[in-house]
Design a protein around this motif. Structure first.
Motif, PDB file in Angstrom:
ATOM      1  N   ASP A 327       0.791  -1.153   0.050  1.00 58.03           N
ATOM      2  CA  ASP A 327       0.189  -0.167  -0.356  1.00 58.03           C
ATOM      3  C   ASP A 327       0.895   1.139  -0.270  1.00 58.03           C
ATOM      4  N   GLY A 328       1.225   1.701  -0.928  1.00 58.89           N
ATOM      5  CA  GLY A 328       1.682   2.980  -1.085  1.00 58.89           C
ATOM      6  C   GLY A 328       1.476   4.027  -1.129  1.00 58.89           C
ATOM      7  N   ALA A 329       0.238   4.384  -1.132  1.00 62.23           N
ATOM      8  CA  ALA A 329      -0.233   5.577  -0.969  1.00 62.23           C
ATOM      9  C   ALA A 329      -0.572   5.410   0.933  1.00 62.23           C
ATOM     10  N   ALA A 330      -0.781   4.154   1.390  1.00 62.66           N
ATOM     11  CA  ALA A 330      -0.623   4.548   2.849  1.00 62.66           C
ATOM     12  C   ALA A 330       0.809   4.455   3.750  1.00 62.66           C
ATOM     13  N   ILE A 331       1.975   4.026   2.828  1.00 60.41           N
ATOM     14  CA  ILE A 331       3.593   4.523   3.269  1.00 60.41           C
ATOM     15  C   ILE A 331       3.488   5.707   3.542  1.00 60.41           C
ATOM     16  N   THR A 332       3.606   5.658   2.416  1.00 63.05           N
ATOM     17  CA  THR A 332       3.065   7.846   1.775  1.00 63.05           C
ATOM     18  C   THR A 332       2.808   9.331   3.147  1.00 63.05           C
ATOM     19  N   ASP A 333       1.633   8.324   3.691  1.00 58.09           N
ATOM     20  CA  ASP A 333       1.041   9.306   4.167  1.00 58.09           C
ATOM     21  C   ASP A 333       1.562   9.321   5.439  1.00 58.09           C
ATOM     22  N   PHE A 334       2.289   7.700   5.483  1.00 53.48           N
ATOM     23  CA  PHE A 334       2.494   7.738   7.742  1.00 53.48           C
ATOM     24  C   PHE A 334       3.865   8.658   6.921  1.00 53.48           C
ATOM     25  N   LEU A 335       4.339   8.683   5.965  1.00 55.69           N
ATOM     26  CA  LEU A 335       5.806   9.387   5.969  1.00 55.69           C
ATOM     27  C   LEU A 335       5.684  11.258   6.549  1.00 55.69           C
ATOM     28  N   ALA A 336       4.422  11.224   6.012  1.00 53.34           N
ATOM     29  CA  ALA A 336       4.112  12.865   6.031  1.00 53.34           C
ATOM     30  C   ALA A 336       4.008  13.197   6.821  1.00 53.34           C
ATOM     31  N   ARG A 337       2.766  11.882   7.387  1.00 51.50           N
ATOM     32  CA  ARG A 337       2.295  12.812   8.793  1.00 51.50           C
ATOM     33  C   ARG A 337       3.218  12.567  10.025  1.00 51.50           C
ATOM     34  N   ARG A 338       4.017  11.381   9.891  1.00 46.53           N
ATOM     35  CA  ARG A 338       4.519  11.060  11.349  1.00 46.53           C
ATOM     36  C   ARG A 338       5.609  10.700  11.706  1.00 46.53           C
ATOM     37  N   TRP A 339       6.449  11.689  10.125  1.00 44.28           N
ATOM     38  CA  TRP A 339       7.971  11.586  10.195  1.00 44.28           C
ATOM     39  C   TRP A 339       8.121  12.834  11.745  1.00 44.28           C
ATOM     40  N   GLY A 340       9.061  12.128  12.670  1.00 38.58           N
ATOM     41  CA  GLY A 340       9.918  12.839  12.619  1.00 38.58           C
ATOM     42  C   GLY A 340       9.340  12.917  14.251  1.00 38.58           C
ATOM     43  N   ARG A 341       7.894  12.710  14.754  1.00 39.74           N
ATOM     44  CA  ARG A 341       7.137  13.427  15.447  1.00 39.74           C
ATOM     45  C   ARG A 341       7.071  12.108  16.662  1.00 39.74           C
ATOM     46  N   ARG A 342       7.285  13.176  18.330  1.00 38.97           N
ATOM     47  CA  ARG A 342       7.570  11.904  18.963  1.00 38.97           C
ATOM     48  C   ARG A 342       6.054  11.616  19.765  1.00 38.97           C
ATOM     49  N   PHE A 343       6.352  10.673  20.614  1.00 34.47           N
ATOM     50  CA  PHE A 343       5.038  10.293  21.147  1.00 34.47           C
ATOM     51  C   PHE A 343       5.619  10.129  23.247  1.00 34.47           C
ATOM     52  N   THR A 344       4.399   9.783  23.355  1.00 32.25           N
ATOM     53  CA  THR A 344       4.157   9.598  25.561  1.00 32.25           C
ATOM     54  C   THR A 344       5.242   8.340  25.101  1.00 32.25           C
ATOM     55  N   PRO A 345       5.812   7.944  26.206  1.00 27.10           N
ATOM     56  CA  PRO A 345       6.454   6.026  25.599  1.00 27.10           C
ATOM     57  C   PRO A 345       5.272   5.413  26.549  1.00 27.10           C
ATOM     58  N   ASP A 346       5.378   4.177  25.399  1.00 26.90           N
ATOM     59  CA  ASP A 346       4.572   3.006  26.298  1.00 26.90           C
ATOM     60  C   ASP A 346       5.114   2.430  26.787  1.00 26.90           C
ATOM     61  N   LEU A 347       4.558   1.918  28.200  1.00 28.23           N
ATOM     62  CA  LEU A 347       5.001   0.663  28.991  1.00 28.23           C
ATOM     63  C   LEU A 347       4.725  -0.336  28.970  1.00 28.23           C
ATOM     64  N   SER A 348       3.669  -0.656  27.588  1.00 27.80           N
ATOM     65  CA  SER A 348       2.919  -1.373  27.676  1.00 27.80           C
ATOM     66  C   SER A 348       3.847  -3.714  27.962  1.00 27.80           C
ATOM     67  N   PHE A 349       5.074  -2.673  28.203  1.00 28.80           N
ATOM     68  CA  PHE A 349       5.906  -4.153  27.803  1.00 28.80           C
ATOM     69  C   PHE A 349       6.885  -4.057  28.959  1.00 28.80           C
ATOM     70  N   GLY A 350       6.350  -2.853  29.761  1.00 29.80           N
ATOM     71  CA  GLY A 350       7.548  -2.858  31.133  1.00 29.80           C
ATOM     72  C   GLY A 350       7.896  -1.942  30.866  1.00 29.80           C
ATOM     73  N   ASP A 351       8.969  -1.817  31.834  1.00 22.76           N
ATOM     74  CA  ASP A 351       9.205  -0.353  32.234  1.00 22.76           C
ATOM     75  C   ASP A 351      11.210  -0.296  32.073  1.00 22.76           C
TER      76      ASP A 351
END
Length: 398
Positions: A327-351
């Protein structure tokens, strides 16, 4: 009266077949060594293959341990042949070098061989990261290891519930988190500039791409790889690409990677885990189907694009986007929207404290009193939590 015991004199073997599983077991081995256990490594699988960076070298950097190297395959060997070779080599070695405990990890063919050898020779065994789900034959190997091993150190409560549902006694299941997060949680002792210089990575703003074959989809892996890497090429963004593992279908992926323009794609056979940790921490995104995209990247707050079925149902996090590799369109969209963005760390698999919790269990006398003869545990009301599912004992004791 204490239930703790001295570790001196106890021998623990860690079976490792890939750069990935070594990154997960190394923190556990180091914590065990610091607690007084004698540590050995049985090095096999991809570690022994020059085409994948001869990563046995990284294992041998572990100080004050014993090592045994065993070549269990040649290029193109099917899984059943690799399994039989590994069983023969490990069984012979264990007869000459008896161990008190053998650690295996995950869902690779070497782990299944280790679990079989331990079960048939009445050797105490501990499985790291059992009870997880994915979309490949590896999930079958993982659940087989669960039924063969005597102890289980899992990454989440959900994994613990699955293991108990398979008939394992709750007291044998310990929720500790994912050990590789221990490495990501601490400072690697190296700067990103040093990592870039060591691996000759020319760009400061980069994504990481890791795309492994799916055994049951070997015939289509070349097509999937072409979809992914064509989209990355078209994006104009720079990437560090790490070559896939050696499962069936890998050659088609490698052939596609070899056609990438080198001015924007730095291709590496493998990386030292501490260096990879530092590289991932500073990456703009992680793209592919590695477990790093659903576990380590969310832990570090790095946006990831999980492609295809390899990590199906394994994890959910706000930082993860799922799509098809074609899905080239989905990959392109992800790179455009998420490149360099930072999220709150997810601790679902431990700390990042899994190794200490595992050692807490190993230094409790009750661990070593557990019978080696396994029996199926029928889950009853005593194993049911508030949500109506079996529950497991926490790894942290006391």
């Amino acid at each position: 009266m204490t239930d703790t015991m001295p570790a001196t004199g106890r021998r623990i073997l860690f079976l490792t077949g890939t750069r990935a599983d070594y990154g997960k077991i190394e923190p556990v081995a180091r914590a065990c060594q610091q607690a007084g256990f004698e540590i050995s490594f049985f090095i096999t699988g991809m570690h022994m293959l020059g085409a994948y960076g001869m990563t046995k070298i990284e294992v041998r950097r572990f100080a004050n341990a014993s090592f045994h190297e065993f070549v269990n395959q040649k290029a193109g060997d099917p899984h059943d042949l690799v399994l039989s070779k590994t069983i023969l080599g490990l069984s012979d070695w264990l007869r000459e070098h008896p161990q008190d405990l053998v650690f295996i990890h995950g869902d690779r063919i070497e782990a299944l061989a280790g679990a079989l050898v331990c079960a048939t020779n009445c050797i105490r065994s501990a499985h790291i990261e059992g009870g997880e789900v994915s979309g490949t034959i590896d999930e079958v190997y993982r659940h087989c290891c669960t039924k063969l091993c005597t102890h289980h150190f899992v990454s989440s409560e959900a994994a613990a519930r699955r293991i108990v549902s398979l008939g394992e006694p709750p007291d044998s299941v310990h929720v500790a988190g994912s050990p590789e997060l221990d490495t990501h949680a601490r400072h690697a002792g190296i700067s990103i500039d040093e990592v870039r210089a060591y691996y000759e990575i020319p760009f400061a703003d980069y994504g990481v791409a890791i795309f492994h074959p799916v055994t049951s989809e070997a015939a289509t892996m070349g097509h999937q790889a072409d979809g992914l890497f064509s989209a990355l090429e078209a994006s104009g963004k720079p990437f560090v690409v790490i070559l896939p593992n050696n499962d069936p279908g890998s050659q088609a992926i490698v052939e596609r990677i070899e056609r990438l323009p080198r001015q924007r794609f730095r291709v590496l056979r493998s990386m030292r885990f501490s260096y990879f940790s530092r590289l991932l921490r500073d990456a703009a995104v992680l793209v592919g189907n590695s477990s790093a995209g659903v576990r380590e990247a969310p832990f570090l707050g790095v946006p990831s694009l999980d492609l295809g079925t390899r990590q199906h149902k394994r994890a959910q996090s706000g930082s993860i986007t799922h799509a098809s590799a074609e899905d080239g369109a989905a990959i392109t969209d992800f790179l455009a929207r998420r490149w360099g963005r930072r999220f709150t760390p997810d601790l679902s698999f431990g700390d990042g404290d899994a190794a200490r919790q595992i050692v807490d269990v190993l230094t409790d006398k009750r661990f070593w009193r557990t019978p080696l003869q396994k029996a199926f545990h029928d889950a009853g009301p005593q194993d049911t939590g508030a949500v109506g599912m079996p529950t497991a004992r926490k790894a942290k004791l006391g």
